[in-house]
Design a protein around this motif. Structure first.
Motif, mmCIF file in Angstrom:
data_model
loop_
_atom_site.group_PDB
_atom_site.id
_atom_site.type_symbol
_atom_site.label_atom_id
_atom_site.label_comp_id
_atom_site.label_asym_id
_atom_site.label_seq_id
_atom_site.Cartn_x
_atom_site.Cartn_y
_atom_site.Cartn_z
ATOM 1 N N LYS A 181 0.858 -1.184 0.000
ATOM 2 C CA LYS A 181 0.000 0.000 0.000
ATOM 3 C C LYS A 181 0.897 1.237 0.000
ATOM 4 O O LYS A 181 1.886 1.285 0.704
ATOM 5 C CB LYS A 181 -0.898 0.013 1.225
ATOM 6 C CG LYS A 181 -1.836 -1.174 1.293
ATOM 7 C CD LYS A 181 -2.711 -1.116 2.524
ATOM 8 C CE LYS A 181 -3.567 -2.330 2.732
ATOM 9 N NZ LYS A 181 -4.135 -2.996 1.628
ATOM 10 N N CYS A 207 0.610 5.674 -0.145
ATOM 11 C CA CYS A 207 -0.243 6.852 -0.053
ATOM 12 C C CYS A 207 0.625 8.103 -0.089
ATOM 13 O O CYS A 207 1.722 8.116 0.464
ATOM 14 C CB CYS A 207 -1.031 6.806 1.252
ATOM 15 S SG CYS A 207 -2.040 8.268 1.541
ATOM 16 N N ASN A 247 -3.297 13.181 -1.818
ATOM 17 C CA ASN A 247 -4.325 12.157 -1.618
ATOM 18 C C ASN A 247 -4.440 11.114 -2.723
ATOM 19 O O ASN A 247 -5.533 10.765 -3.135
ATOM 20 C CB ASN A 247 -5.683 12.811 -1.373
ATOM 21 C CG ASN A 247 -5.694 13.636 -0.113
ATOM 22 O OD1 ASN A 247 -5.077 13.261 0.882
ATOM 23 N ND2 ASN A 247 -6.366 14.766 -0.148
ATOM 24 N N ASN A 290 -3.810 7.173 -3.408
ATOM 25 C CA ASN A 290 -3.623 5.930 -2.668
ATOM 26 C C ASN A 290 -3.619 4.760 -3.633
ATOM 27 O O ASN A 290 -4.442 4.699 -4.542
ATOM 28 C CB ASN A 290 -4.775 5.730 -1.665
ATOM 29 C CG ASN A 290 -4.871 6.857 -0.681
ATOM 30 O OD1 ASN A 290 -3.971 7.077 0.109
ATOM 31 N ND2 ASN A 290 -5.977 7.585 -0.731
#
Length: 103
Positions: free
Chosen positions: A34, A36, A67, A69
């Motif tokens: 992940k 971000c 922002n 992601n």
């Protein structure tokens, strides 16, 4: 035959200290990555199977400013020598965060 794992969990790093870091040591199976970016500057986050940015590249993710992601399912990909992460791009790394879910 039974299977198991030596370690399980999530390793997460964020903020100014993310330029380059040995995130995990040893052999693991990667469930997902992940990334971000809540900062104001585009960044590239690169994951390597090893202890430096000269090792085999697992994934490279470009995240735009403010922002963005991303979540990548790695389907249990093996990292033999651990996971080293490098964040590149101009300006501060503040706002960039990433995690490796593994078992």
């Amino acid at each position: 035959m039974s299977g198991g794992c030596n370690n399980t969990g999530v390793q997460t790093v964020s903020g100014d200290n993310t330029q380059s870091k040995q995130l995990i040591t040893g052999r693991i199976r990667i469930q997902s990555l992940k990334v971000c970016n809540d900062g104001t500057v585009d960044k590239t986050v690169t994951f390597y199977d090893g202890t430096a940015n000269t090792a085999t590249k697992i994934a490279e993710v470009h995240v735009g400013a403010v922002n963005q992601n991303f979540d990548f399912d790695m389907h249990g990909a093996i990292a033999v020598n651990g996971v080293f992460v490098e964040v590149s791009g101009s300006g501060s790394n503040s706002g960039v965060s990433f995690s490796v879910q593994y078992f």
